[in-house]
Design a protein around this motif. Structure first.
Motif, PDB file in Angstrom:
ATOM      1  N   ILE A  16       0.841  -1.203   0.000  1.00  0.00           N
ATOM      2  CA  ILE A  16       0.000   0.000   0.000  1.00  0.00           C
ATOM      3  C   ILE A  16       0.870   1.246   0.000  1.00  0.00           C
ATOM      4  O   ILE A  16       0.611   2.216  -0.739  1.00  0.00           O
ATOM      5  N   MET A  17       1.932   1.245   0.813  1.00  0.00           N
ATOM      6  CA  MET A  17       2.830   2.403   0.851  1.00  0.00           C
ATOM      7  C   MET A  17       3.570   2.575  -0.467  1.00  0.00           C
ATOM      8  O   MET A  17       3.796   3.699  -0.929  1.00  0.00           O
ATOM      9  N   ILE A  18       3.939   1.453  -1.111  1.00  0.00           N
ATOM     10  CA  ILE A  18       4.542   1.530  -2.443  1.00  0.00           C
ATOM     11  C   ILE A  18       3.561   2.156  -3.426  1.00  0.00           C
ATOM     12  O   ILE A  18       3.921   3.000  -4.258  1.00  0.00           O
ATOM     13  N   ALA A  19       2.270   1.771  -3.322  1.00  0.00           N
ATOM     14  CA  ALA A  19       1.244   2.327  -4.205  1.00  0.00           C
ATOM     15  C   ALA A  19       1.097   3.828  -4.007  1.00  0.00           C
ATOM     16  O   ALA A  19       0.891   4.580  -4.976  1.00  0.00           O
ATOM     17  N   VAL A  20       1.204   4.283  -2.753  1.00  0.00           N
ATOM     18  CA  VAL A  20       1.139   5.723  -2.485  1.00  0.00           C
ATOM     19  C   VAL A  20       2.315   6.433  -3.162  1.00  0.00           C
ATOM     20  O   VAL A  20       2.154   7.494  -3.779  1.00  0.00           O
ATOM     21  N   GLY A  21       3.520   5.839  -3.059  1.00  0.00           N
ATOM     22  CA  GLY A  21       4.684   6.423  -3.725  1.00  0.00           C
ATOM     23  C   GLY A  21       4.492   6.493  -5.226  1.00  0.00           C
ATOM     24  O   GLY A  21       4.869   7.482  -5.871  1.00  0.00           O
ATOM     25  N   TYR A  22       3.903   5.450  -5.786  1.00  0.00           N
ATOM     26  CA  TYR A  22       3.599   5.419  -7.216  1.00  0.00           C
ATOM     27  C   TYR A  22       2.634   6.556  -7.581  1.00  0.00           C
ATOM     28  O   TYR A  22       2.857   7.305  -8.544  1.00  0.00           O
ATOM     29  N   THR A 197      10.639   2.314   7.170  1.00  0.00           N
ATOM     30  CA  THR A 197       9.777   1.591   6.236  1.00  0.00           C
ATOM     31  C   THR A 197       8.950   2.512   5.342  1.00  0.00           C
ATOM     32  O   THR A 197       8.947   2.335   4.113  1.00  0.00           O
ATOM     33  N   PRO A 198       8.237   3.516   5.891  1.00  0.00           N
ATOM     34  CA  PRO A 198       7.386   4.318   4.997  1.00  0.00           C
ATOM     35  C   PRO A 198       8.162   5.070   3.926  1.00  0.00           C
ATOM     36  O   PRO A 198       7.746   5.092   2.758  1.00  0.00           O
ATOM     37  N   LEU A 199       9.301   5.667   4.288  1.00  0.00           N
ATOM     38  CA  LEU A 199      10.058   6.413   3.277  1.00  0.00           C
ATOM     39  C   LEU A 199      10.629   5.488   2.216  1.00  0.00           C
ATOM     40  O   LEU A 199      10.613   5.808   1.021  1.00  0.00           O
ATOM     41  N   ALA A 200      11.147   4.329   2.637  1.00  0.00           N
ATOM     42  CA  ALA A 200      11.707   3.390   1.665  1.00  0.00           C
ATOM     43  C   ALA A 200      10.646   2.903   0.688  1.00  0.00           C
ATOM     44  O   ALA A 200      10.888   2.802  -0.515  1.00  0.00           O
ATOM     45  N   MET A 201       9.461   2.609   1.198  1.00  0.00           N
ATOM     46  CA  MET A 201       8.398   2.129   0.319  1.00  0.00           C
ATOM     47  C   MET A 201       7.935   3.220  -0.654  1.00  0.00           C
ATOM     48  O   MET A 201       7.629   2.953  -1.810  1.00  0.00           O
ATOM     49  N   LEU A 202       7.892   4.468  -0.181  1.00  0.00           N
ATOM     50  CA  LEU A 202       7.541   5.580  -1.075  1.00  0.00           C
ATOM     51  C   LEU A 202       8.547   5.701  -2.218  1.00  0.00           C
ATOM     52  O   LEU A 202       8.168   5.920  -3.374  1.00  0.00           O
ATOM     53  N   ILE A 203       9.829   5.538  -1.897  1.00  0.00           N
ATOM     54  CA  ILE A 203      10.865   5.651  -2.922  1.00  0.00           C
ATOM     55  C   ILE A 203      10.749   4.517  -3.928  1.00  0.00           C
ATOM     56  O   ILE A 203      10.874   4.716  -5.144  1.00  0.00           O
ATOM     57  N   ILE A 204      10.494   3.312  -3.440  1.00  0.00           N
ATOM     58  CA  ILE A 204      10.317   2.193  -4.366  1.00  0.00           C
ATOM     59  C   ILE A 204       9.133   2.459  -5.295  1.00  0.00           C
ATOM     60  O   ILE A 204       9.210   2.265  -6.507  1.00  0.00           O
ATOM     61  N   GLY A 205       8.026   2.945  -4.725  1.00  0.00           N
ATOM     62  CA  GLY A 205       6.864   3.288  -5.548  1.00  0.00           C
ATOM     63  C   GLY A 205       7.174   4.375  -6.559  1.00  0.00           C
ATOM     64  O   GLY A 205       6.686   4.341  -7.698  1.00  0.00           O
ATOM     65  N   SER A 206       8.017   5.318  -6.160  1.00  0.00           N
ATOM     66  CA  SER A 206       8.402   6.405  -7.050  1.00  0.00           C
ATOM     67  C   SER A 206       9.125   5.893  -8.287  1.00  0.00           C
ATOM     68  O   SER A 206       8.843   6.318  -9.413  1.00  0.00           O
ATOM     69  N   TYR A 207      10.047   4.961  -8.090  1.00  0.00           N
ATOM     70  CA  TYR A 207      10.794   4.445  -9.229  1.00  0.00           C
ATOM     71  C   TYR A 207       9.970   3.474 -10.065  1.00  0.00           C
ATOM     72  O   TYR A 207      10.161   3.378 -11.280  1.00  0.00           O
ATOM     73  N   ILE A 208       9.045   2.758  -9.429  1.00  0.00           N
ATOM     74  CA  ILE A 208       8.144   1.894 -10.192  1.00  0.00           C
ATOM     75  C   ILE A 208       7.277   2.733 -11.134  1.00  0.00           C
ATOM     76  O   ILE A 208       6.957   2.322 -12.252  1.00  0.00           O
ATOM     77  N   ALA A 209       6.919   3.942 -10.695  1.00  0.00           N
ATOM     78  CA  ALA A 209       6.082   4.829 -11.508  1.00  0.00           C
ATOM     79  C   ALA A 209       6.754   5.217 -12.822  1.00  0.00           C
ATOM     80  O   ALA A 209       6.081   5.612 -13.772  1.00  0.00           O
ATOM     81  N   LYS A 210       8.073   5.064 -12.884  1.00  0.00           N
ATOM     82  CA  LYS A 210       8.808   5.449 -14.096  1.00  0.00           C
ATOM     83  C   LYS A 210       9.019   4.266 -15.034  1.00  0.00           C
ATOM     84  O   LYS A 210       9.647   4.401 -16.083  1.00  0.00           O
ATOM     85  N   LYS A 282      11.902  -2.904 -11.184  1.00  0.00           N
ATOM     86  CA  LYS A 282      11.114  -4.098 -11.479  1.00  0.00           C
ATOM     87  C   LYS A 282      11.479  -5.243 -10.541  1.00  0.00           C
ATOM     88  O   LYS A 282      10.603  -5.978 -10.074  1.00  0.00           O
ATOM     89  N   THR A 283      12.768  -5.409 -10.258  1.00  0.00           N
ATOM     90  CA  THR A 283      13.169  -6.510  -9.373  1.00  0.00           C
ATOM     91  C   THR A 283      12.576  -6.329  -7.983  1.00  0.00           C
ATOM     92  O   THR A 283      12.140  -7.299  -7.355  1.00  0.00           O
ATOM     93  N   VAL A 284      12.550  -5.093  -7.501  1.00  0.00           N
ATOM     94  CA  VAL A 284      11.989  -4.827  -6.173  1.00  0.00           C
ATOM     95  C   VAL A 284      10.480  -5.058  -6.179  1.00  0.00           C
ATOM     96  O   VAL A 284       9.926  -5.722  -5.291  1.00  0.00           O
ATOM     97  N   ALA A 285       9.801  -4.515  -7.178  1.00  0.00           N
ATOM     98  CA  ALA A 285       8.340  -4.610  -7.222  1.00  0.00           C
ATOM     99  C   ALA A 285       7.869  -6.054  -7.365  1.00  0.00           C
ATOM    100  O   ALA A 285       7.008  -6.517  -6.614  1.00  0.00           O
ATOM    101  N   VAL A 286       8.422  -6.787  -8.327  1.00  0.00           N
ATOM    102  CA  VAL A 286       7.988  -8.160  -8.578  1.00  0.00           C
ATOM    103  C   VAL A 286       8.280  -9.045  -7.373  1.00  0.00           C
ATOM    104  O   VAL A 286       7.429  -9.833  -6.931  1.00  0.00           O
TER     105      VAL A 286
END
Length: 310
Positions: A16-22, A197-210, A282-286
Motif C-alpha cells: 500500500i505504501m509503495i502504491a502511495v509512492g507510485y 519503512t514508509p520512506l523506503a516504500m515511497l521511494i520504491i513506488g516512485s521508481y516503479i512509476a517510471k 522491477k526486481t523490487v516490485a515483482v
C-alpha cells in the motif's frame, strides 16, 4: 496460521505504501530530485538510527557470543546468495547482469525484514536483525558497491563509514555498558528510526512509476531473479541452519531476513551509480509482490525446524 496472517498483513501494508509512492510520483508531488534527497536521508540518517534504536530497546538481553554468532550466520546468508548469483545471468548484458546479481544477493533485510521480525519474533529478534543489517551494509558497501559502480576501488573509509557500521559504533557501547541515551537524544533517534519503512516504500513506488508496466510481464529475467532471491537462496540457507542449529529466535529471525524480497538498495545504488534503475525497480516490485507467498512459507518452515531441533 497466525504467522501467515502476520506476514501477509505486513507485506500488504508495505505494498500500500509503495502504491502511495507510485501515485504521488505520477501526480508530480514527488520529483526525481525529491526522491534522490529522500534516498540520501534513508541511507545516512535513518539506517544508523534504526540500528541504534533497536540496540537501545533490547535491554542488553544478548551475550557477546550470541551476537558474534548472529554476525556469522548473517554473513553466511549473504555469501550463499553471492554464490547463487555468480552462476546466474551469464547471458545477460553486463549492465543488466550486475543489477540482477545485486538483486539476487541483497534482501530487503532492513526496510522490510525488521518490521516482519518485530511482528513475528519480537524485540530480541530485532537485535539479531540489527546485526544482519550491519553485515548487509558492510558487504553491500564493499562487494555490492564495487559491482554496481563498475569496479570502483573500495576504500577503508567506505567500509568503516557506511551506515551500518556507524550505527553499531554508536549503539554497541551503549548496549554492552547498559547505558541509555538522554530522552532529548533517544526520542529523535526513535522518530528517525520509525521513518525507515514508509520512506523506503515511497521511494520504491516512485521508481516503479517510471517503469513501463508492460515490461513487468515481458522481462523473464526478473522472474528468474525472483525465484533465486525468494526460493533458492533462502532454501540453501535454511538447510545450512539445520546443520548449525542456532537458538530458535536467531534461526527464525535470520530466515525471515534472508527470505525477504529484493533490497531497496538495488534501486538506490542503481540511481546513485548510473545503473539500470528501471530494471532495479522491477526486481523490487515483482519480488515484493511474490514474497506474499514465499515469506510465510519460509517463516513456517523455520518455526517447524525449531520444533524439530529443540
Amino acid at each position: 496460521m497466525e504467522a501467515i496472517l502476520t506476514v501477509v498483513t505486513k507485506v500488504l501494508v508495505m505494498l500500500i505504501m509503495i502504491a502511495v509512492g507510485y501515485f504521488i510520483t505520477k501526480k508530480g508531488m514527488l520529483t526525481d530530485r525529491g526522491a534522490a534527497e529522500i534516498t540520501a536521508l534513508l541511507i545516512w540518517i535513518v539506517t544508523p538510527c534504526l540500528i541504534v534504536d533497536s540496540l537501545l530497546g533490547s535491554g542488553g538481553s544478548l551475550q557477546a557470543y550470541e551476537l558474534l554468532l548472529a554476525v556469522g550466520i548473517s554473513a553466511l546468508a549473504i555469501f550463499l546468495s553471492i554464490g547463487v548469483s555468480l552462476v546466474s545471468f551469464r547471458k545477460e548484458p553486463p549492465e543488466r547482469r550486475k543489477v540482477l546479481r545485486f538483486a539476487t544477493i541483497f534482501s530487503n533485510a532492513g526496510f522490510m525484514g525488521i518490521p516482519l521480525v518485530q511482528g513475528i519474533v519480537g524485540e530480541r529478534g530485532v537485535v539479531y536483525g540489527s546485526f544482519f543489517i550491519a553485515v548487509f551494509n558492510v558487504i553491500c558497501w564493499t562487494y555490492g558497491y564495487r559491482m554496481m559502480s563498475g569496479g570502483a576501488k573500495v576504500s577503508l573509509r567506505t567500509v568503516l563509514l557506511n551506515p551500518g557500521i556507524i550505527g553499531l559504533a554508536v549503539g554497541l557501547p551503549l548496549y554492552f555498558l547498559g547505558l541509555q541515551l538522554p530522552a532529548v537524544l533517544a526520542e529523535p533517534v526513535g522518530f528517525f528510526s520509525d521513518l525507515n519503512t514508509p520512506l523506503a516504500m515511497l521511494i520504491i513506488g516512485s521508481y516503479i512509476a517510471k517503469v513501463d508496466l508492460h515490461s513487468f510481464v515481458s522481462d523473464m529475467a526478473v522472474y528468474q531473479m525472483a525465484a533465486l532471491r525468494l526460493i533458492v537462496a533462502p532454501a540453501l540457507f535454511l538447510a545450512c541452519l539445520l546443520l548449525l542449529r542456532p537458538e530458535p529466535v536467531l534461526l527464525v529471525t535470520s530466515v525471515i531476513q534472508a527470505s525477504a524480497p529484493v533490497a531497496a538498495n538495488t534501486v538506490l545504488f542503481a540511481v546513485q551509480y548510473g545503473g539500470d534503475s528501471q530494471l532495479a525497480s522491477k526486481t523490487v516490485a515483482v519480488s515484493t509482490v511474490l514474497s506474499i507467498l514465499t515469506i510465510p512459507l519460509f517463516t513456517i518452515l523455520a518455526q517447524l525446524a525449531c520444533q524439530f531441533l529443540f
